[in-house]
Scaffold this motif. Structure first.
Motif, mmCIF file in Angstrom:
data_model
loop_
_atom_site.group_PDB
_atom_site.id
_atom_site.type_symbol
_atom_site.label_atom_id
_atom_site.label_comp_id
_atom_site.label_asym_id
_atom_site.label_seq_id
_atom_site.Cartn_x
_atom_site.Cartn_y
_atom_site.Cartn_z
ATOM 1 N N SER A 117 60.630 36.198 -2.170
ATOM 2 C CA SER A 117 59.778 37.004 -1.304
ATOM 3 C C SER A 117 59.532 38.381 -1.911
ATOM 4 C CB SER A 117 60.434 37.147 0.075
ATOM 5 O OG SER A 117 61.688 37.791 -0.033
ATOM 6 N N THR A 118 60.425 38.835 -2.782
ATOM 7 C CA THR A 118 60.242 40.133 -3.434
ATOM 8 C C THR A 118 58.969 40.145 -4.269
ATOM 9 O OG1 THR A 118 62.637 40.344 -3.564
ATOM 10 C CG2 THR A 118 61.356 41.833 -4.929
ATOM 11 N N GLN A 119 58.669 39.014 -4.927
ATOM 12 C CA GLN A 119 57.448 38.942 -5.725
ATOM 13 C C GLN A 119 56.206 38.976 -4.844
ATOM 14 O OE1 GLN A 119 59.052 35.432 -7.757
ATOM 15 N NE2 GLN A 119 58.415 36.401 -9.659
ATOM 16 N N LEU A 120 56.325 38.388 -3.644
ATOM 17 C CA LEU A 120 55.211 38.429 -2.705
ATOM 18 C C LEU A 120 54.954 39.867 -2.240
ATOM 19 C CD1 LEU A 120 53.242 36.497 -1.337
ATOM 20 C CD2 LEU A 120 54.848 36.305 0.566
ATOM 21 N N VAL A 121 56.018 40.644 -2.109
ATOM 22 C CA VAL A 121 55.867 42.056 -1.741
ATOM 23 C C VAL A 121 54.978 42.770 -2.746
ATOM 24 C CG1 VAL A 121 57.103 44.254 -1.535
ATOM 25 C CG2 VAL A 121 58.054 42.205 -0.471
ATOM 26 N N HIS A 122 55.162 42.475 -4.039
ATOM 27 C CA HIS A 122 54.372 43.127 -5.084
ATOM 28 C C HIS A 122 52.908 42.684 -5.046
ATOM 29 C CE1 HIS A 122 57.765 45.176 -6.768
ATOM 30 N NE2 HIS A 122 58.438 44.041 -6.940
ATOM 31 N N VAL A 123 52.668 41.438 -4.647
ATOM 32 C CA VAL A 123 51.277 40.981 -4.495
ATOM 33 C C VAL A 123 50.601 41.768 -3.373
ATOM 34 C CG1 VAL A 123 49.809 39.047 -3.822
ATOM 35 C CG2 VAL A 123 51.719 38.674 -5.377
ATOM 36 N N TYR A 124 51.293 41.911 -2.250
ATOM 37 C CA TYR A 124 50.718 42.606 -1.094
ATOM 38 C C TYR A 124 50.497 44.097 -1.357
ATOM 39 C CZ TYR A 124 50.575 38.976 2.501
ATOM 40 O OH TYR A 124 50.244 37.884 3.265
ATOM 41 N N ARG A 125 51.117 44.626 -2.383
ATOM 42 C CA ARG A 125 50.878 46.037 -2.717
ATOM 43 C C ARG A 125 49.432 46.277 -3.137
ATOM 44 N NH1 ARG A 125 55.354 48.475 -6.649
ATOM 45 N NH2 ARG A 125 54.200 50.372 -6.134
ATOM 46 N N GLU A 126 48.717 45.185 -3.485
ATOM 47 C CA GLU A 126 47.306 45.310 -3.872
ATOM 48 C C GLU A 126 46.382 45.323 -2.655
ATOM 49 O OE1 GLU A 126 46.504 45.644 -7.174
ATOM 50 O OE2 GLU A 126 48.694 45.705 -7.411
ATOM 51 N N LEU A 127 46.929 45.044 -1.473
ATOM 52 C CA LEU A 127 46.104 44.929 -0.265
ATOM 53 C C LEU A 127 45.866 46.304 0.355
ATOM 54 C CD1 LEU A 127 44.730 43.190 1.913
ATOM 55 C CD2 LEU A 127 46.963 42.927 3.003
ATOM 56 N N GLY A 128 44.596 46.717 0.388
ATOM 57 C CA GLY A 128 44.267 48.013 0.990
ATOM 58 C C GLY A 128 44.201 49.144 -0.013
ATOM 59 N N VAL A 129 44.255 48.834 -1.305
ATOM 60 C CA VAL A 129 44.181 49.877 -2.332
ATOM 61 C C VAL A 129 42.754 50.427 -2.398
ATOM 62 C CG1 VAL A 129 44.323 50.343 -4.809
ATOM 63 C CG2 VAL A 129 46.047 48.908 -3.705
ATOM 64 N N CYS A 130 42.642 51.757 -2.435
ATOM 65 C CA CYS A 130 41.332 52.396 -2.583
ATOM 66 C C CYS A 130 41.527 53.673 -3.391
ATOM 67 C CB CYS A 130 40.717 52.717 -1.219
ATOM 68 S SG CYS A 130 39.112 53.547 -1.329
ATOM 69 N N LYS A 131 41.133 53.623 -4.649
ATOM 70 C CA LYS A 131 41.333 54.780 -5.531
ATOM 71 C C LYS A 131 40.520 55.977 -5.069
ATOM 72 C CE LYS A 131 42.548 52.009 -9.566
ATOM 73 N NZ LYS A 131 42.166 51.585 -10.931
ATOM 74 N N LYS A 132 39.335 55.721 -4.543
ATOM 75 C CA LYS A 132 38.467 56.819 -4.104
ATOM 76 C C LYS A 132 39.125 57.635 -2.994
ATOM 77 C CE LYS A 132 33.858 57.657 -2.169
ATOM 78 N NZ LYS A 132 32.617 57.005 -1.685
ATOM 79 N N LEU A 133 39.772 56.940 -2.049
ATOM 80 C CA LEU A 133 40.434 57.622 -0.936
ATOM 81 C C LEU A 133 41.913 57.899 -1.217
ATOM 82 C CD1 LEU A 133 38.927 55.590 2.068
ATOM 83 C CD2 LEU A 133 38.195 57.817 1.194
ATOM 84 N N LYS A 134 42.335 57.526 -2.444
ATOM 85 C CA LYS A 134 43.735 57.709 -2.853
ATOM 86 C C LYS A 134 44.698 56.999 -1.913
ATOM 87 C CE LYS A 134 42.793 62.065 -5.195
ATOM 88 N NZ LYS A 134 43.061 63.522 -5.256
ATOM 89 N N LEU A 135 44.316 55.762 -1.553
ATOM 90 C CA LEU A 135 45.158 54.925 -0.691
ATOM 91 C C LEU A 135 45.817 53.847 -1.534
ATOM 92 C CD1 LEU A 135 42.744 54.404 2.349
ATOM 93 C CD2 LEU A 135 44.802 55.828 2.324
ATOM 94 N N THR A 136 47.119 53.729 -1.414
ATOM 95 C CA THR A 136 47.813 52.605 -2.038
ATOM 96 C C THR A 136 47.835 51.448 -1.055
ATOM 97 O OG1 THR A 136 49.953 53.398 -1.230
ATOM 98 C CG2 THR A 136 49.261 54.144 -3.417
ATOM 99 N N GLY A 137 48.375 50.322 -1.466
ATOM 100 C CA GLY A 137 48.366 49.144 -0.608
ATOM 101 C C GLY A 137 49.536 49.114 0.363
ATOM 102 N N ARG A 138 49.973 47.905 0.647
ATOM 103 C CA ARG A 138 51.062 47.722 1.616
ATOM 104 C C ARG A 138 52.329 48.406 1.117
ATOM 105 N NH1 ARG A 138 55.364 44.095 2.426
ATOM 106 N NH2 ARG A 138 55.727 43.498 4.599
#
Length: 974
Positions: free
Chosen positions: A418-439
């Protein structure tokens, strides 16, 4: 809706900060300048986390998109909305200021966990999960994802809190829009009825509903220039609360949604009497009704006797214009009752229906599909896949009749952590323009690992957290793992709310074969083959046969960029030169060690060379742990003996002791290495939201109270600063107890009934006492040497003492000793103490500590948690556990006497110590020379069953002058 979104996007850095650590300093503002969109209040002027408002926005965003409106236009906006989901996901563990923006009932600036905020968040998460923000024609990257485990925590904690709103507010009208329109946050009918009845019974007035009892908002006695109240000021507003017609309107709308014509008619009549017409002849809903200053004394002398005045009446000095919230709901109510608006038009996603009755959402994303409510059978089956670490292990399992698959056999499906799945979800919601990281980096829970994932063309099945190899020693106890597997299957079966079946991956490792408890694991697998596990329906099978009926989650957001192939490392299958499994059985099946109690306290005062010499000459593993601990403390982690530094030596000893199952040495090393239980924070939160508090610390030393959720780093700091200086092993042992209490209270809350604060040091004392009573139940000589599984079993045993005490023939002394350690009290005990205090003006003295009648009775209310905590703290001050329980019994006897004799009053303070001394004197007089001389926890008086009669006699004799009328016979009072 777009205007609000634009204002919030300007505050994107706040969202980014808040989702990681829910701090009030990073809360979103909601009051903006109409033209610039900038916040109108500074951070100093603004105290609100807006969890309920953000949730409400997300909920109506889904409603409006479903109705056909286009609101979201760009990928940046999609990413921002996804981050708003992260903003509210942790509502279940975030103390906030509630719907009324005041925090606790006392309006002293302190936030607390509010059921209304959690319920709103739960409803929003349920609504937005799998929603395509671009509507039916949206792209794969415009879908919003919700962590099903976060949703489940919000749901279970919300329903646990009902019908309460918070610790200080037993009832609050804020729960009406939460359980009814617009949120419909629960469909458990008994909870809805219980909460609604509670609100109506305790808050309804002639002019509207009070928001909550002793609410000073807009009372004429409230100082509008002062932000917070003084201590004790709340009493001034008792019975003078403003009443809000808004809640009449909510009850009308609720009646329409639930098809309750009588309720609609009742509140329409009440509302009609409170509406007034403006200068244009249009109906206006007043903001609130209040008692004018000149009528305050009359109202206090004769409650409900005075006229209340509407806030918006002509000439009102506090006139504040149209109350838009009330007015808009009034318009909705009129449209609904007039037949011009159907409930399905107001609620396009059918929140008012249980999810199993809602229209199925088309699409490839997981959707909530709740179980039917009580009384309706469900066919939920938990699918189970057994994965063997190697082919020789698979062959060995086959000899026992257990069919497994290896990672190679399930390909192309990948088995991952499940730790690897956590890293996948880190890509969800990323927006460089608004300087938002993912989960944020948060673990994927049991429900999340029960889905099968499709990621960039790969199919992935994750095994649960319980199979992750951790630095903390609990994973080494196979009996605990077996129990955790059963708990995992029960949890998934109980709380699964998605369409499709859950699929749980169970790993079998070669090291399991070498464990003395492997036979029990085989028994568990044999039970799974039969189709049931402790009442949960399961289906054991090959993964290829189970995929079609599984819950499939498509993580299409990953297709936006290049997928890093290293993100998924498949669970490694061990390769051997031959399939034979003889080498598995060559390893000793039972690992044993010689248990020796070695105390090396004296070496703390000896020189370093003496310690080193002792270290070189001993082969006792626990002695080595202690000696290395002395060197670590004295010389630092890099100090070397024979080329090995202290830190490396302790790590080596930790693994060696773990292999031998030498639990005392394992715990000792773990503490010196400052280990922390994995995911301990959610378990502490579970305890807190069940209305309990936790304390950790060594008896006789300073305790630390957990009364609000904390980060893992804060928890680790508390554990090691509060406990380790006095008890090295205790720093990890108490973490274990906290973890087990969190697990138990989630599945068996009843066993904690009557315990207000779970004092972990005293819980361990209860277990130690139990081991003295029944030494044959544990092979270990002390608590520190118990296996984790055995410790958890004994914890459950002492928590259920009232269920088995009679079977085991416990004496009254033994029962009091165990219950006193837990500080468990009977039902309504704290209310009984309140009633005693009402008739004891000079207060109650417990072990020299006085609970004064004033200002306690002024500042607090009868059923308030704060009052119960004051009494509990005084009781814990009693030195011995059995004597503490005697004080509880004594207070219960006194409460009974006073209830049966309403004319009795106590002119002097009630000194429990003096009464217990009198009780003991009575006992000695009855028993003569056989009586024990002193009043201690070991005296026979505590075990003789004389307490009730002795206490009554002591009260009658010792306090007769001021307690008992001269003409009242003693037997009648008794």
């Amino acid at each position: 809706m777009r205007g609000i979104l634009e204002c919030w996007i300007k505050q994107a850095p706040r969202v980014e900060a808040f989702k990681t650590r829910q701090s009030a300093a990073h809360a979103l503002h909601v009051k903006f300048h109409l033209t610039t969109g900038e916040p109108v209040l500074t951070d100093d002027q603004y105290h609100h986390l807006q969890i309920d408002v953000v949730s409400l926005y997300l909920l109506f965003l889904v409603q409006m998109i479903t109705s056909g409106l286009q609101i979201i236009y760009t990928q940046d906006e999609v990413a921002f909305v996804q981050n708003l989901v992260y903003y509210v996901e942790r509502a279940y563990r975030t103390p906030d200021y509630g719907m009324w923006e005041r925090g606790s009932k006392y309006n002293d600036g302190k936030p607390e966990i509010h059921a209304s905020s959690i319920g709103m968040a739960k409803a929003a998460l349920e609504a937005i999960n799998g929603c395509n923000l671009f509507g039916d024609k949206g792209a794969s990257w415009s879908v919003v994802y919700v962590d099903i485990d976060a949703h489940n925590r919000n749901r279970s904690i919300f329903e646990t809190m009902l019908p309460r709103e918070s610790s200080s507010k037993g009832v609050d009208a804020a729960l009406l829009p939460t359980i009814s329109f617009p949120a419909f946050a629960t469909h458990e009918e008994h909870l809805v009825q219980l909460t609604k009845t509670n609100i109506v019974r305790r808050l309804q007035g002639k002019y509207g509903f009070k928001r909550f009892s002793r609410d000073g908002y807009k009372c004429v006695l409230e100082d509008p220039d002062r932000r917070y109240y003084h201590e004790g000021e709340l009493k001034n507003f008792d019975g003078l609360e403003s009443e809000w017609p808004l809640f009449y309107v909510m009850m009308i709308i609720d009646g329409v949604f639930r098809t309750l014509p009588d309720q609609v008619e009742e509140f329409q009549k009440l509302l009609k009497a409170r509406i007034f017409m403006d200068e244009h002849g249009d109906p206006v809903i007043p903001w609130y009704y209040y008692i004018p200053k000149e009528s305050v004394e009359n109202e206090r002398n004769e409650p409900n006797s005075t006229w209340k005045v509407p806030s918006s009446h002509p000439g009102d000095e506090n006139k504040a214009g149209l109350f838009l919230w009330g007015q808009s709901l009034f318009v909705l109510a009129q449209l609904l009752t007039g037949g011009l608006l159907h409930v399905n038009e107001l609620d396009p996603i059918r929140r008012y229906l249980p999810s199993y009755n809602r229209p199925r959402r088309a699409g490839r994303y997981s959707a909530f599909q709740a179980k039917p409510t009580f009384g309706i059978a469900t066919d939920l089956v938990v699918q189970v896949v057994l994965i063997a670490e190697s082919m020789r292990l698979q062959a060995m399992m086959g000899t026992y009749g257990i069919q497994t698959q290896t990672p190679h056999e399930v390909e192309p499906v990948q088995i991952c952590s499940s730790t690897q799945l956590v890293h996948v979800y880190r890509e969800l919601g990323v927006c460089k323009k608004l300087k938002l990281t993912g989960r944020p980096i948060r673990p994927i829970g049991s429900l999340g690992t029960s889905k099968i994932y499709r990621v960039c063309g790969m199919t992935v099945l994750c095994y649960p957290l319980i199979f992750e190899v951790s630095e903390f020693y609990l994973y080494r106890d196979m009996a605990l793992l077996i129990d955790d597997i059963k708990t995992e299957l029960q949890f998934v079966g109980k709380y699964w709310r998605l369409s499709g079946r859950p699929t749980v991956c169970l790993l079998v490792r070669e090291e399991h074969m070498r464990d003395p408890h492997f036979k029990q694991m085989l028994d568990l697998f044999a039970m799974l083959k039969k189709g049931y596990c402790d009442g949960v329906k399961v289906r054991l099978g090959r993964l290829q046969n189970l995929i079609s009926s599984s819950c499939m989650e498509h993580l299409d957001f990953m297709s936006q960029g290049d997928f890093p192939s290293e993100m998924f490392t498949q669970f490694k299958q061990l390769e051997h030169e031959y399939i034979g499994y003889q080498s598995l059985t060559d390893v000793p099946r039972t690992l044993t060690y010689r248990e020796e109690t070695v105390s090396l306290e004296a070496y703390k005062h000896k020189s370093t060379p003496d310690v080193v010499e002792a270290l070189r000459t001993t082969d006792n593993i626990f002695a080595q742990c202690q000696l290395w601990g002395i060197l670590l403390d004295r010389e630092g982690p890099m100090y070397e003996v024979n080329g090995t530094n202290a830190l490396a030596a302790l790590k080596s000893l930790y693994h060696s002791a773990g292999g031998l199952r030498h639990w005392r040495a394992v715990r000792y090393c773990s503490s010196l290495l400052s280990h922390t239980v994995d995911s301990i924070s959610p378990f502490i939160t579970t305890v807190l939201v069940n209305g309990k508090q936790l304390t950790v610390g060594v008896i006789g030393q300073k305790e630390t109270v957990f009364d609000k959720p904390m980060t893992p780093g804060e928890i680790q700091s508390v554990m090691y600063s509060t406990i380790q200086p006095y008890d090295i092993i205790g720093a990890v042992l108490q973490q274990e107890i906290v973890l087990y209490c969190g697990r138990l209270i989630g599945t068996n809350p009843d066993i904690f009934r009557g315990i207000l604060k779970i004092r972990v040091g005293w819980v361990l004392e209860a277990i130690r006492y139990y081991l003295q009573l029944f030494p044959g139940e544990a092979r270990a000589a002390c608590v520190e040497s118990l296996s984790p599984y055995r410790l958890r079993t004994l914890l459950q045993r002492v928590l259920t003492v009232s269920d088995w005490a009679d079977e085991r023939g416990l004496t009254p002394l033994q029962r009091r000793q165990l219950e006193g350690c837990l500080c468990r009290v009977p039902k309504h005990f704290y209310i009984q103490v309140w009633d005693i205090l009402l008739r004891t003006p000079k207060g109650i003295i417990i072990q020299g500590q006085c609970i004064p009648a004033e200002p306690t009775l002024v500042n607090m209310s009868r059923s308030e948690l704060s009052f119960a905590l004051v009494v509990e703290s005084a009781l814990v001050g009693v030195g011995g556990a059995a004597r503490r329980q005697l004080c509880v019994e004594l207070l219960c006897v006194l409460a009974t006497i006073l209830r049966r004799n309403p004319e009795l009053r106590l002119q002097h303070s009630l000194d429990l110590d003096a009464l217990l001394d009198d009780a003991h004197a009575t006992y000695r007089k009855d028993c003569g020379s056989d009586a024990e001389p002193g009043l201690s926890t070991a005296t026979a008086a505590l075990a003789a069953g004389h307490l009730a009669r002795a206490v009554v006699n002591a009260v009658l004799r010792g306090a007769a002058a001021d307690l008992v009328p001269a003409d009242r016979p003693a037997c009648l009072v008794a």
